[in-house]
Motif scaffolding. Structure first.
Motif: not given
Length: 324
Positions: A144-159
């Motif tokens: 869960y902590v690993i998945s948290f880190r993946f999501l927190s580092s995601d930079d997909t922006a909403n235009d």
């Protein structure tokens, strides 16, 4: 009267969930925070709170730890069916939307959690002496902590730009208030279900399946529908997959709190939920992999997503048939 109270509480859960989804969509548009993170961590945790409270109630109210793994795995299979249905019926809009690649990492983490649960449930091994906690519970926290880190580092922006006059601070405050309302309604629904079971002389597990199970699935369902109506599939995927990952951490919490026996209790229904949960997750993974490939917006892509999505729904229906 108790049925009226239950209905009113269920309506409150729906309203609070929809408003939470609205504020998540606004946060996605008004901040630089990824919709994958907002949906997969923040909204997912909020909409999974009913499962958390009902699982704790299974320990301290009805003293039946077996209900916990059924509550968690059953909710996860249902959540994936919701995802499948929403993608199938809105495939044309889905293939044109943005979906963050970090969802795949979260899905892989949930598959690891599924395999861990299968190991603990089917073998009965893994309990650490003295502390009486299964090693799988610790594994779930790690992934869960690993998945948290993946999501927190995601930079997909909403235009897209939000047309709301609310400031980010006002949105956050209102989101917190709706989340608190959702928690309060969930706690009251647990009480209402217990009262219904008493008045109708129902078995606790049956009452939980008929009344509590429906109520605890409403937040994920209604918030995801609200996000799809706004065409925010990124936050919707995060909400569903993130909720499933958060639900697994409920097993870890329950395992720590339960000293009497293991919560990884084998049964025919549990085995079915594990099988169809893994199957549905793999199909959802195929959908995400297709999204990461060269973008296609033709009929072939639409048919692929519809077939895969309906496969998830059909796997849930097959689970219900075999569980009967």
């Amino acid at each position: 009267m108790i049925f009226i109270i239950y209905f009113v509480l269920a309506v409150l859960v729906v309203l609070c969930s929809v408003k939470c989804a609205d504020y998540v969509d606004l946060l996605d548009k008004k901040t630089n925070i990824s919709g994958a993170f907002i949906g997969g961590i923040i909204l997912a945790a909020v909409t999974s709170l009913p499962e958390l409270f009902t699982s704790i109630s299974s320990l301290y109210v009805v003293d039946n730890p077996e209900l916990i793994i059924g509550n968690v795995l059953g909710s996860n299979v249902f959540n994936l069916a919701v995802l499948g249905a929403l993608v199938a019926f809105t495939a044309r809009n889905f293939i044109k939307s943005k979906v963050a690649p970090s969802h795949m990492a979260t899905l892989v983490c949930s598959l690891i959690a599924y395999l861990g649960c299968a190991f603990a449930t089917l073998t009965g091994w893994g309990t650490i002496p003295v502390i009486n906690i299964n090693i799988v519970s610790l594994l779930i926290i790690v992934v869960y902590v690993i998945s948290f880190r993946f999501l927190s580092s995601d930079d997909t922006a909403n235009d897209e730009e939000a047309d709301s006059p609310l400031t980010v601070r006002q949105i956050v405050v209102r989101f917190i208030l709706m989340a608190l309302g959702l928690v309060a309604a969930s706690i009251c629904i647990t009480w209402a279900t217990d009262q219904i079971a008493s008045k109708l002389n129902l078995n606790a597990s049956l009452a939980g399946a008929l009344f509590l199970g429906v109520a605890t699935s409403l937040p994920e369902l209604t918030s995801s529908v609200a996000l799809v109506r706004k065409r925010n599939y990124n936050a919707m995927f995060g909400n569903i997959i993130g909720s499933n990952m958060f639900n697994f951490t409920i097993l870890s919490i329950a395992d720590i709190l339960c000293w009497k026996q293991s919560i990884y209790i084998p049964s025919y229904q549990t085995t079915l939920m594990l099988i169809f949960g893994v199957l549905s997750s793999v199909i959802a993974g195929a959908i995400l992999l297709k999204r990461r490939a060269k973008k296609e917006e033709g009929n072939a892509a639409k048919i692929f997503h519809i077939i895969c999505s309906l496969g998830i729904v059909l796997s849930y229906l097959l689970f219900l048939v075999l569980s009967a």
